[in-house]
Design an enzyme around this catalytic site. Sequence first.
Site, PDB file in Angstrom:
ATOM      1  N   LYS A 172       0.813  -1.217   0.000  1.00 18.07           N
ATOM      2  CA  LYS A 172       0.000   0.000   0.000  1.00 18.07           C
ATOM      3  C   LYS A 172       0.844   1.263   0.000  1.00 18.07           C
ATOM      4  O   LYS A 172       0.516   2.234  -0.693  1.00 18.07           O
ATOM      5  CB  LYS A 172      -0.958   0.005   1.187  1.00 18.07           C
ATOM      6  CG  LYS A 172      -0.316   0.094   2.560  1.00 18.07           C
ATOM      7  CD  LYS A 172      -1.355   0.132   3.654  1.00 18.07           C
ATOM      8  CE  LYS A 172      -0.700   0.259   5.022  1.00 18.07           C
ATOM      9  NZ  LYS A 172       0.037   1.518   5.184  1.00 18.07           N
ATOM     10  N   THR A 173       1.940   1.283   0.776  1.00 21.16           N
ATOM     11  CA  THR A 173       2.786   2.476   0.824  1.00 21.16           C
ATOM     12  C   THR A 173       3.442   2.723  -0.525  1.00 21.16           C
ATOM     13  O   THR A 173       3.531   3.870  -0.991  1.00 21.16           O
ATOM     14  CB  THR A 173       3.860   2.332   1.916  1.00 21.16           C
ATOM     15  OG1 THR A 173       3.231   2.104   3.173  1.00 21.16           O
ATOM     16  CG2 THR A 173       4.718   3.583   2.002  1.00 21.16           C
ATOM     17  N   ASP A 214      -2.742   8.041   4.194  1.00 21.94           N
ATOM     18  CA  ASP A 214      -2.394   6.654   4.502  1.00 21.94           C
ATOM     19  C   ASP A 214      -3.114   6.220   5.783  1.00 21.94           C
ATOM     20  O   ASP A 214      -3.506   7.051   6.607  1.00 21.94           O
ATOM     21  CB  ASP A 214      -0.876   6.548   4.688  1.00 21.94           C
ATOM     22  CG  ASP A 214      -0.378   5.115   4.650  1.00 21.94           C
ATOM     23  OD1 ASP A 214      -1.163   4.210   4.306  1.00 21.94           O
ATOM     24  OD2 ASP A 214       0.814   4.899   4.966  1.00 21.94           O
ATOM     25  N   GLU A 215      -3.292   4.914   5.967  1.00 20.14           N
ATOM     26  CA  GLU A 215      -3.905   4.343   7.180  1.00 20.14           C
ATOM     27  C   GLU A 215      -5.241   5.019   7.499  1.00 20.14           C
ATOM     28  O   GLU A 215      -5.529   5.379   8.640  1.00 20.14           O
ATOM     29  CB  GLU A 215      -2.950   4.469   8.378  1.00 20.14           C
ATOM     30  CG  GLU A 215      -1.583   3.841   8.184  1.00 20.14           C
ATOM     31  CD  GLU A 215      -1.594   2.323   8.217  1.00 20.14           C
ATOM     32  OE1 GLU A 215      -2.696   1.734   8.276  1.00 20.14           O
ATOM     33  OE2 GLU A 215      -0.510   1.723   8.166  1.00 20.14           O
ATOM     34  N   GLN A 238      -7.330  -4.240   9.545  1.00 20.58           N
ATOM     35  CA  GLN A 238      -6.245  -3.926  10.469  1.00 20.58           C
ATOM     36  C   GLN A 238      -6.555  -2.708  11.332  1.00 20.58           C
ATOM     37  O   GLN A 238      -5.642  -2.044  11.825  1.00 20.58           O
ATOM     38  CB  GLN A 238      -4.944  -3.700   9.693  1.00 20.58           C
ATOM     39  CG  GLN A 238      -4.476  -4.928   8.915  1.00 20.58           C
ATOM     40  CD  GLN A 238      -3.120  -4.731   8.274  1.00 20.58           C
ATOM     41  OE1 GLN A 238      -2.098  -4.598   8.945  1.00 20.58           O
ATOM     42  NE2 GLN A 238      -3.096  -4.708   6.950  1.00 20.58           N
TER      43      GLN A 238
END
Length: 586
Positions: A34-35, A212-213, A243
Site C-alpha cells: 500500500k505504501t 495513509d492508514e 487492520q
Amino acid sequence: MAGILPHDLNPKQLEAACYKKGPLLITAGAGSGKTKTLTSRLLYLLSQGVPAEQIVAITFTNKAAGEMKERILALLPKEENTPFIGTFHSFGARLLRKESRNFGRNGNFTIFDGNDMAKLIKNLVKNADLDKVKYHHNIVGKHFSRIKNELAGAESAEDENISLLFERYEDALKRQNAFDFDDLIEKPVRLLQESRKKLDNYHNIFRYFLVDEYQDINTAQYKLIKLLSAKERNLSVVGDDHQSIYSFRGSDFRNFLNFEKDFPEAKVVVLDQNYRSTQNIVRASSALISNNLNQRPKKLWTENNEGDLIKISGFADAEEEANWLANELYNEDRINSAILYRTNAQSRPIEQALIFADIPYFIYGGLKFYDRKEIKDIVSALKYGINPLDEINKERMFKGFRKTRIKPILENLPGMADNLSPVEFIGYILKETDYAIYIQKEKNYEDRMENIKELISFAGGFSSVSEFVERISLLETTDQPKERSSRQDDSSPVRLMTIHMAKGLEFDNIFLAGASEGLIPHERSIFRENDIEEERRLMYVAMTRAKKKLSISFFRGSSRFLNEIPPELVIFDNFQYKDEDTIYLD
C-alpha cells in the site's frame, strides 16, 4: 517525468497510482504494497504537471513520512519541488502558523508537550481547590483530549468541574501563546467550519490529498480532511479495515467503510495480492477475518510458496508455554523472529524463560516486566519487608505509594513478610495503601493492573517472601544474557512486543503467545460484538506479521479464534493440557 513510476507495479497498483481525478479508495490487504502504491500515486500526480505545493500527503507516523520522502526524493529530479509529506499534526501545525491570530496567538506560539500540559493542569486544579487525586492531571488531560478529538465542546463533560477546568485551560493556553497537541487538528477544523472565506482560500491552495492508514483516523482528523477536499474532491485514501485496532485511541474505522457514502462517485481499487507471507499464512488469516460482519470483504492471494503449516500448541499454564517458546527459539534460527502477545503483562513468564535459557531479547516499544513502575513499587515493599535496613527501597516506597498510606504501616512490614505468604503480603500492601485507587491517575491504568495480577500469579508459586524476592532479584541481575559463541545467530535478540506495537512490522518467524480465551479476545471485550470483531482484527494483524513461519500457543482454554482457522492448514503439537472443552482435543 513520465518515467518516474516504479516499473514493478502490478496491474491493480498501477490502476490506483494512475487514476486521473476525483475520490479514490484503495483498500489494501496485509502485505499488498500500500505504501508503495500511495507513493507511486503521488509521483504520478507530479508527472502529470500537478504543482507540488498543491499536494498534501498525510501519514500517521513521522517514520512513515520520512520513508515516503526518501522514496520521492530518490525518484524526483533534484530541481523539482516536493509536496507536503507529514503527519496530520505536522500539517495542522503548518496551518496554525498561518492562522494563529484567529486564536489570539502569534506565529511564534509554543506547542505544549505532555509535561507542559501536566504542569498547567496541576496549577489549575490547585487554584480551583479541587481534589488532586480525583482530578489528577492524567485523568483531566484524557477528558480534554476527548473533548478536542471528538469536537465535542466543554459542555459535553459530565463533570462540571472538568468543564470549568477546560475553559480555564483554554484561557491559559491563549495567555501563554501556546497550543497543545490536540489543538493542531481541532483548531483548524473549528476555523474552517466557521469561516467560509478561509475554507475557500485553502481550497485554492491545496487541490490533492493523499491519506495513509485511513482506517485509523479519528473524528477531528476525518472532519479536517473532508473539509479541505470538499471542493475538488481529489482525495486518495489507502487503508485496510481488517487492520483497524486502535479504537481505544479514538480511531473509527467506519470512516473507511463509509467512504463511498461521503464520495458516491469514488473509484475503488482492491489490492489483494500479498507479497509478504506464505500461502498457508494468507489462507489461515483470511479465513479468520472472514468471520467479521463489519468489513469490506476481500480475498487475499499470493504467488509465494505454500510454506509450513501453522503450528498450534497448548499448555497447562503460562510458565509451560514460556518454557516451550524458549526451547523452540533455542533450537531454531532466531534471526528475524518475534514473540507477540495481547497484553504487556504476558511478557513476564516469557522474559523469565528466555533469561534462564540465556537467549537475548529486546522488548520493542516497552519496558521489561520488572522495570515497570507498578512492579517496582510493589517489589520495593517486598524487599524492605525482608530487609528493613534497605534505605534504597524505603525511599522508593515513599515515591511510589501515597506517603500518608505507607508511613503508618512501615514498621509492620518486616513482621508481615515473616508471617505471610508472598500473595498475602502483596494483598496486604495493596489494601493498606489503596494502591489500585491511587494509580487510577496513571496512564494505561488497566494494563498496570494486569501487570500486578501477573506478579500476584507468579507469587503464588512461592511459600515465603524471601524466596520470592530472591527469585526476582536473580531475574533482575541476569536479564542481560551473555552471548554464546557456539552458534552464529546467538547475538540476534528475539523481539518481544504487543500485537498493537507490531502493526506495520514483519518478521520471518512469528510466535503468537497466549492465544487463550480471556486474553484474545480479551475478557474486557467479550460482551460486545463490535469489541469481539476488533479483537479478531488484532488476531489477524498478529498472524499477518509472519512471512515464513507462524506458531500459535495458548494455555488453559484456547481462544475461540483458533476454531476459525481451517484445520487442514494447522499442525497440532505439544498439547500438555487435556480438556474435553479445549478446541481440537475432543
